[in-house]
Design an enzyme around this catalytic site. Structure first.
Site, PDB file in Angstrom:
ATOM      1  N   GLU A 136       0.847  -1.199   0.000  1.00 28.30           N
ATOM      2  CA  GLU A 136       0.000   0.000   0.000  1.00 28.30           C
ATOM      3  C   GLU A 136       0.878   1.242   0.000  1.00 28.30           C
ATOM      4  OE1 GLU A 136      -3.252   0.068   2.841  1.00 28.30           O
ATOM      5  OE2 GLU A 136      -3.321   2.244   2.827  1.00 28.30           O
ATOM      6  N   ARG A 180      -7.256   3.070  13.443  1.00 26.78           N
ATOM      7  CA  ARG A 180      -8.198   1.962  13.242  1.00 26.78           C
ATOM      8  C   ARG A 180      -8.204   1.023  14.462  1.00 26.78           C
ATOM      9  NH1 ARG A 180     -11.523  -0.247   9.197  1.00 26.78           N
ATOM     10  NH2 ARG A 180     -10.952   1.128   7.502  1.00 26.78           N
ATOM     11  N   GLU A 183     -10.816  -7.856   4.101  1.00 32.32           N
ATOM     12  CA  GLU A 183     -10.117  -7.922   5.385  1.00 32.32           C
ATOM     13  C   GLU A 183     -10.895  -8.570   6.536  1.00 32.32           C
ATOM     14  OE1 GLU A 183      -9.414  -3.599   4.893  1.00 32.32           O
ATOM     15  OE2 GLU A 183      -7.534  -4.052   5.912  1.00 32.32           O
TER      16      GLU A 183
HETATM   17  N1  MTE Z   1      -6.489 -11.397  -1.474  1.00 33.61           N
HETATM   18  C1  MTE Z   1      -5.425 -11.825  -2.176  1.00 33.61           C
HETATM   19  N2  MTE Z   1      -5.525 -12.981  -2.864  1.00 33.61           N
HETATM   20  N3  MTE Z   1      -4.253 -11.128  -2.197  1.00 33.61           N
HETATM   21  C2  MTE Z   1      -4.105  -9.956  -1.482  1.00 33.61           C
HETATM   22  O1  MTE Z   1      -3.045  -9.349  -1.512  1.00 33.61           O
HETATM   23  N4  MTE Z   1      -5.168  -8.341   0.048  1.00 33.61           N
HETATM   24  C3  MTE Z   1      -6.192  -8.148   1.076  1.00 33.61           C
HETATM   25  C4  MTE Z   1      -7.565  -8.545   0.535  1.00 33.61           C
HETATM   26  N5  MTE Z   1      -7.503  -9.834  -0.095  1.00 33.61           N
HETATM   27  C5  MTE Z   1      -5.219  -9.494  -0.717  1.00 33.61           C
HETATM   28  C6  MTE Z   1      -6.416 -10.258  -0.765  1.00 33.61           C
HETATM   29  C7  MTE Z   1      -6.263  -6.788   1.563  1.00 33.61           C
HETATM   30  S1  MTE Z   1      -5.169  -6.300   2.738  1.00 33.61           S
HETATM   31  C8  MTE Z   1      -7.208  -5.911   1.128  1.00 33.61           C
HETATM   32  S2  MTE Z   1      -7.342  -4.352   1.762  1.00 33.61           S
HETATM   33  C9  MTE Z   1      -8.200  -6.282   0.097  1.00 33.61           C
HETATM   34  O2  MTE Z   1      -7.959  -7.581  -0.422  1.00 33.61           O
HETATM   35  C10 MTE Z   1      -8.142  -5.244  -1.028  1.00 33.61           C
HETATM   36  O3  MTE Z   1      -8.958  -5.550  -2.083  1.00 33.61           O
HETATM   37  P1  MTE Z   1     -10.512  -5.209  -2.120  1.00 33.61           P
HETATM   38  O4  MTE Z   1     -10.659  -3.804  -1.682  1.00 33.61           O
HETATM   39  O5  MTE Z   1     -10.862  -5.407  -3.525  1.00 33.61           O
HETATM   40  O6  MTE Z   1     -11.180  -6.163  -1.189  1.00 33.61           O
HETATM   41  N1  LUZ Z   2      -5.465   2.109   4.529  1.00 35.79           N
HETATM   42  C1  LUZ Z   2      -5.671   3.387   4.819  1.00 35.79           C
HETATM   43  C2  LUZ Z   2      -6.226   1.128   5.021  1.00 35.79           C
HETATM   44  O1  LUZ Z   2      -4.928   4.237   4.360  1.00 35.79           O
HETATM   45  N2  LUZ Z   2      -6.712   3.717   5.596  1.00 35.79           N
HETATM   46  C3  LUZ Z   2      -7.544   2.807   6.135  1.00 35.79           C
HETATM   47  O2  LUZ Z   2      -8.481   3.147   6.839  1.00 35.79           O
HETATM   48  C4  LUZ Z   2      -7.296   1.450   5.845  1.00 35.79           C
HETATM   49  N3  LUZ Z   2      -8.058   0.496   6.367  1.00 35.79           N
HETATM   50  C5  LUZ Z   2      -7.788  -0.782   6.109  1.00 35.79           C
HETATM   51  C6  LUZ Z   2      -6.725  -1.093   5.291  1.00 35.79           C
HETATM   52  N4  LUZ Z   2      -5.957  -0.145   4.748  1.00 35.79           N
HETATM   53 MO1  MOS Z   3      -5.308  -3.811   2.918  1.00 36.00          MO
HETATM   54  S1  MOS Z   3      -4.259  -3.744   4.687  1.00 36.00           S
HETATM   55  O1  MOS Z   3      -6.137  -2.389   3.176  1.00 36.00           O
HETATM   56  O2  MOS Z   3      -4.099  -3.383   1.837  1.00 36.00           O
END
Ligand code: MTE
Ligand code: LUZ
Ligand code: MOS
Length: 755
Positions: A226, A304, A705
């Site tokens: 991120e 958070r 998540e």
């Molecule tokens: N699933 C897979 N296969 N690989 C990933 O890196 N990241 C997770 C989740 N699922 C991830 C995953 C995280 S930390 C987040 S925030 C969400 O996917 C982001 O994608 P979304 O917003 O489309 O759910």
């Molecule tokens: N990233 C961020 C995050 O910048 N703000 C958020 O609130 C958050 N929450 C979940 C995962 N990534």
């Molecule tokens: Mo997920 S920790 O918001 O990339």
């Protein structure tokens, strides 16, 4: 619909950073990083390294034309250390050579002299020395001080949760290719293409419109990309800018583990008060977050933790304080759950401790305090709660009473093997807690042959985002999904994007895609209305055909698109979406930060081997609030993956830094992650389909998540199994619950005597 990436995945044809065909003359970079956790750089000797075969140039802080700064929230992190190093693994110099091997060999020849400074690895020590990233923050509801007098029982304790390595299968990396007029294209394995673009512009002192960042997909991010993908993009761009040659850096696993930050370890204190009816009356908690050596995303992660400190319970009097503590570890960062899991562990530990003190089942206390619709979170938002629905459904559907009886019967009949059971309710807020980040855009083109191209701000990282985006376009246009292609994420096509994070990317980018498709469809319908001299409200586009008043015409989708083009009607749309109604006032620490919450309940059963301390997770039975799932296959995959990742964090993944701040668990030989043998023998997931207000896309709910937090249930199931063997066990709330810790808790006396 099946995940659209599965076809290329199973054939090994999916393109990751390391699969991009190299441009002729490409050079390879490798970082020389600090061997010491804290100190002043006395000298850096690169002469021997420069003489190594294939070495082209070695860059240091002095070569940076713009700002030597990559800090996002706070400008406190250098790209390359100039005068001081702040953690083991901090990049100091960048070697560029004609091959990856040559660059690596030269890195070994660099010599550095550092005057050591005191090293802090413990967050509580940092707090004592006032080494804080930001001032502490406190969330408050009711009045805890007055509330203690109304409590019949007051219990206090401390907890610790360790960090977690992201272990995305694809390591970090970037590939920068110079373009004409000193522009640069960066292929980056990032969740935040705009973040890479912005950071590179700052480091090179060139405008953002000269930097194109392109991402096809990631082999996993989990939050680790991120914010922390930017450094590698900026380094490759720095070298490419100076040398006018393409430069690539794809980190080796041990470099990645050593140099990047992880989930934040936390150390916490709690005080919980209950009345005779087992209602929680008051809760005070203090969090010490181990931020590492720079802010990175720590302030947001800390926030958070506060948001989720009461999990899915209503507590009328709460005081939660958090400290973001500066230590000499790599800056810790986003990791699935983003501080939420750390906050939830503490309230679950407080309930477990209270249950033990009052000699009742923790399940009773959990159940009695579940959030109801209309209850207020400590941050002022009013809950639309699904907590009781999920809990009741799980208890009834999976017959909790019978499960508990089976566990008790097993424990009565077995001396050296014990079972434990725990319930884990979850509640997770959906939206970036920083309101401005909740925005996304999509660019949709319909081509004259009827095919469709979609670009969004979202990054595919295995979570199935692109499939969901494609489903949105196919459903709005009502055309064969095979006509649609979702394109790479590119800052020249979609600008100013938020990172793909916070589980909200399908919500935000899906909605932007919907808005763009609806606008194009409306124009197409106008063309059809004119052709068939009908009212626009009588026109429908369904299954690749045009219908008037419910009757199929001889106009196909293709014919409609061509007719629109001939009439010079735009077949493209760029749409913007920002979810309404969210805000937060940090001066009062109150507001409505989340668009909605996701709920669920898991029942976890484990068996421990009381001779060896090893264990198995027998089953995890879940009722999860998916809203109206857009794609059940993908959502089950997300639920299972997150659960196993959560169990790994809670039970076996033991991150270890020594007192000098050196990572000991620095490879897969010393850092154990869940494998096929350690996943639960059974995972059952029941969809709680709620058809409430449409707050996301097509009445679905975010899923990425929240299910990670079901993994916390495994910790408490192990806890209960140990208690079944040794009711007097005094088990510290210190995750992960490794087999070693299980053994120590089973036989604390014997083990001490034998020492
Ligand atoms: N699933 C897979 N296969 N690989 C990933 O890196 N990241 C997770 C989740 N699922 C991830 C995953 C995280 S930390 C987040 S925030 C969400 O996917 C982001 O994608 P979304 O917003 O489309 O759910
Ligand atoms: N990233 C961020 C995050 O910048 N703000 C958020 O609130 C958050 N929450 C979940 C995962 N990534
Ligand atoms: Mo997920 S920790 O918001 O990339």
């Amino acid at each position: 619909m099946m995940n659209i990436d599965s076809y290329t995945h199973v054939r090994g044809e999916s393109v990751y950073l390391d699969d991009i065909p190299l441009v002729n003359g490409t050079l390879f970079a490798s970082v020389f990083d600090s061997p010491v956790a804290h100190g002043k750089i006395k000298s850096l000797d690169i002469d021997a390294a420069m003489k190594m075969p294939g070495v082209v140039r070695i860059f240091t802080a002095a070569d940076i034309p713009g700002e030597n700064q990559i800090g996002g929230i706070i400008a406190d992190e250098e790209l390359l250390a100039s005068t001081h190093v702040h953690f083991c693994g901090m990049p100091v110099a960048l070697v560029v050579a004609t091959s990856d091997e040559a660059a690596k060999a030269a890195v070994k020849k660099i010599k550095i002299e550092i005057d050591p400074l005191p090293v802090i690895t413990d967050p509580r020590e940092a707090k004592e020395k006032n080494e804080l990233i930001i001032p502490p923050r406190t969330f408050q509801l009711g009045d805890t001080t007055a509330a203690w007098t109304q409590c019949d029982y007051i219990i206090e304790g401390s907890t610790a949760t360790n960090g977690q390595e992201h272990l995305y299968i694809e390591t970090q990396g970037a590939y920068a290719v110079p373009q004409e007029n000193s522009a640069i294209r960066i292929y980056s394995s990032t969740q935040g293409p705009t973040q890479v673009q912005r950071t590179t512009a700052r480091v090179l002192n060139i405008p953002m419109n000269f930097i194109e960042v392109d991402t096809t997909r990631l082999g996993g991010g989990f939050g680790g990309k991120e914010d922390q993908a930017s450094a590698w993009g900026a380094m490759c761009a720095l070298a490419a800018w100076h040398l006018k040659k393409p430069v690539k850096y794809s980190l080796h696993r041990m470099e990645d583990m050593r140099m990047t930050g992880k989930r934040h370890p936390y150390s916490s204190d709690f005080k919980i008060g209950l009345n005779k009816d087992y209602k929680i009356v008051a809760y005070e908690v203090t969090f010490f977050q181990n931020a590492g050596a720079a802010a990175d995303l720590s302030p947001a992660v800390m926030e958070r933790t506060l948001f989720h400190c009461t999990n899915s319970y209503f507590i009328p009097n709460v005081k939660a304080t958090a400290y973001s503590c500066k230590t000499n570890l790599p800056p810790n960062t986003a990791f699935r759950g983003f501080g939420g899991p750390q906050g939830m562990f503490v309230i679950e530990a407080a309930i477990a401790e209270a249950a033990a003190a009052l000699n009742v089942s923790p399940i009773l206390i959990q159940q009695k305090n579940l959030l109801k619709t209309g209850d207020e979170f400590p941050y002022g938002q009013i809950a639309q709660s699904e907590a009781n629905e999920c809990w009741d459904k799980a208890v009834n559907l999976y017959d909790l009473q019978k499960l508990q009886q089976e566990v008790d019967a097993y424990n009565n009949n077995n001396k050296l093997s014990k079972k434990g059971l725990a319930l884990m309710p979850i509640c997770f807020g959906i939206s970036f807690t920083k309101t401005l980040m909740n925005q996304a855009r999509a660019l949709v083109h319909v081509y004259t042959d009827g095919s469709v191209g979609v670009s969004t701000a979202g990054v595919e990282m295995g979570q199935g985002l692109n499939t969901k985006i494609l489903q949105v376009a196919a459903s709005i246009f009502s055309i064969n999904p095979e006509r649609i292609k979702v394109n790479t994420t590119n800052t020249y096509r979609v600008a100013n994007t938020s990172p793909t994070a916070a589980s909200a990317s399908s919500d935000l980018n899906g909605k932007a895609t919907e808005i763009a498709c609806v606008a194009i469809l409306q124009r197409l319908k106008e063309v059809a209305a004119e052709e068939f001299t009908a009212d626009i409200s009588s026109i429908e586009v369904k299954e690749d055909c045009v219908f008037v008043n419910g009757k199929q015409t001889d106009w196909s989708w293709n014919k409609l698109v061509q007719a629109a083009f001939v009439k010079r009607v735009s077949l493209s749309e760029h749409a913007h979406y920002a979810p309404p109604g969210i805000w937060f006032d940090t001066t009062k620490e109150k507001g409505h930060p989340f668009t909605y919450h996701v709920y669920g309940t898991a029942i976890t059963t484990v068996t421990i081997d009381c001779l060896r301390g090893i264990y198995e997770v027998d089953s995890v039975k879940i009722v999860h609030d998916f809203g109206k799932s857009m794609n059940p296959i993908i959502d089950i995959g997300q639920c299972e993956g997150a659960l196993v990742q959560g169990i790994g964090w809670m039970t076996m993944e033991e991150m270890l830094y020594d007192k000098e701040g050196k990572l000991k668990s620095n490879a897969l030989s010393t850092y154990k992650v869940p494998d096929i043998y350690s996943v639960p023998k059974e995972i059952t997931i029941h969809f709680l389909e709620t058809e409430k207000e449409n707050l996301a896309i097509f009445r679905s709910k975010a899923v990425g998540e929240p299910p990670l937090m079901y993994g916390i249930g495994a910790y408490f199931a192990l806890f209960n199994a140990i208690k079944a063997f040794n009711p007097a066990a005094n088990i510290p709330y210190d995750a992960p619950m490794t087999p070693e810790k299980v053994l120590m808790s089973l036989y604390p006396q014997t083990l001490k005597e034998n020492k």
